[in-house]
Design a protein around this motif. Structure first.
Motif, PDB file in Angstrom:
ATOM      1  N   SER A  86       0.833  -1.207   0.000  1.00  0.00           N
ATOM      2  CA  SER A  86       0.000   0.000   0.000  1.00  0.00           C
ATOM      3  C   SER A  86       0.865   1.254   0.000  1.00  0.00           C
ATOM      4  CB  SER A  86      -0.921  -0.005   1.220  1.00  0.00           C
ATOM      5  OG  SER A  86      -1.832  -1.077   1.154  1.00  0.00           O
ATOM      6  N   ARG A 113     -10.426  -5.974  -2.066  1.00  0.00           N
ATOM      7  CA  ARG A 113     -11.294  -5.121  -1.252  1.00  0.00           C
ATOM      8  C   ARG A 113     -12.239  -4.366  -2.178  1.00  0.00           C
ATOM      9  NH1 ARG A 113      -8.530  -1.915   3.510  1.00  0.00           N
ATOM     10  NH2 ARG A 113      -7.668  -0.568   1.886  1.00  0.00           N
ATOM     11  N   TYR A 162     -15.062  -7.201   1.367  1.00  0.00           N
ATOM     12  CA  TYR A 162     -13.984  -7.923   0.705  1.00  0.00           C
ATOM     13  C   TYR A 162     -14.548  -9.131  -0.024  1.00  0.00           C
ATOM     14  CZ  TYR A 162     -10.758  -5.528   3.977  1.00  0.00           C
ATOM     15  OH  TYR A 162     -10.053  -4.604   4.698  1.00  0.00           O
ATOM     16  N   LEU A 183      -3.660  -2.414   2.682  1.00  0.00           N
ATOM     17  CA  LEU A 183      -4.037  -3.671   2.026  1.00  0.00           C
ATOM     18  C   LEU A 183      -2.817  -4.585   1.980  1.00  0.00           C
ATOM     19  CD1 LEU A 183      -6.193  -2.818  -1.133  1.00  0.00           C
ATOM     20  CD2 LEU A 183      -6.857  -4.309   0.754  1.00  0.00           C
TER      21      LEU A 183
END
Length: 309
Positions: free
Chosen positions: A24, A202, A75, A46
């Motif tokens: 991320s 996600r 998710y 993430l």
């Protein structure tokens, strides 16, 4: 003398559809570089293998990152039965195997145990700090990390597909701090076997959804073409604050907050505004524009974070 920041002072949120080939932080850094932004942060880490919604805050929006991280999330993931890994996903090393391959009916019977408020132990490889160090750093050094169980909220844990005899696809709606890798690991154990996540995506974080997301490739093409103002890609700062009550202020009241001063709500007409912010934080606005995150102290609104936009 304070060092002058480099970059363009952008303010707002960009919704990135993160690729599963970087962390991320790496994704955020790439986006910041592409937009030549002065300041950036992201709203909720993430896993490296995960794709999907990574809200990236610019400028004054970074003051609202915590509220994005607190938002409701959804998710979708695929788990593989029969193999456990040290990371609880496909990025890790296999540490155990088991022959069990549960049926759909067996899975459905166990899923209710994992909905509502549940106790969950985070994965060994996680960003949680242990004595000041990240758990994943300790795990990579070969240390056995003892992480405490924590209470998380799972609103929905739904079986949605069966790609193969070894694999099952799920969709989950949950609150803050819920690890999909732990959900998959613990479900497999409850079914008398082991398992790990092979695909993780996600779908949403609060109001940030795939509908308003952009991929890195799309962003690179937009920037290279130079036909759009990058600010047009940004969502308003208050997008992350939909769970907070809003209180509208007059120009004079807003100016007080901008200068770090409190606003007394003592008039009869203020009763309704007081009720709106009676508990916790609120968003103060002027003519629909965000002014500050505020809290109520008696009958006085006090600024927590002033938003200079």
């Amino acid at each position: 003398m304070a060092r002058k920041r480099k970059g363009v002072p952008r303010h707002g949120w960009l919704v990135l559809d993160k690729p599963g080939t970087m962390t991320s932080t790496q994704a955020m850094a790439k986006v910041r570089w592409l937009l030549k932004a002065e300041k950036a942060g992201h709203g909720g880490t993430l896993d490296p293998i995960a794709t999907g919604i990574l809200p990236i805050a610019f400028g004054e929006a970074t003051k609202t990152v915590q509220y994005a991280m607190d938002g409701h999330k959804t998710y979708r993931f695929v788990m593989k039965f029969g193999e456990a890994t040290d990371t609880d996903d496909r990025a890790g090393t296999v540490i155990a195997t088991a022959p069990g391959r549960p049926t759909d009916a067996e899975i459905e019977a166990v899923l209710p145990r994992f909905t509502g408020l549940i106790a969950q132990v985070p994965p060994q490889y996680s960003a949680i700090k242990v004595d000041g160090e990240r758990a994943y750093d300790l795990a990579r050094e070969g240390e056995v990390v003892e992480l405490a169980s924590r209470t998380v909220r799972v609103d929905r844990y739904q079986l949605i597909g069966r790609p193969s005899a070894d694999e099952v696809e799920f969709e989950v709606a949950c609150g803050k701090g819920t690890y999909m890798r732990s959900l998959a690991r613990d479900l497999a154990v409850a079914l008398g076997t082991v398992g790990h996540i092979t695909v993780l995506r996600r779908l949403s974080v609060g109001r940030f959804t795939l509908e308003n997301a952009v991929t890195l490739e799309e962003l690179e093409q937009i920037v290279a073409a130079g036909e759009r103002d990058p600010d047009d890609l940004l969502l308003p700062i208050e997008t992350a604050l939909d769970q907070l009550p809003a209180i509208d202020l007059s120009a004079t009241e807003a100016q007080r907050l901008r200068h770090g001063q409190g606003v007394l709500l003592l008039r009869r007409g203020d009763l309704e505004r007081l009720e709106a912010v009676r508990e916790g934080a609120a968003l103060a606005t002027e003519a629909g524009r965000p002014v500050a995150l505020v809290r109520l102290d008696g009958a006085e609104l006090k600024p927590v974070r002033v938003l200079h936009v």
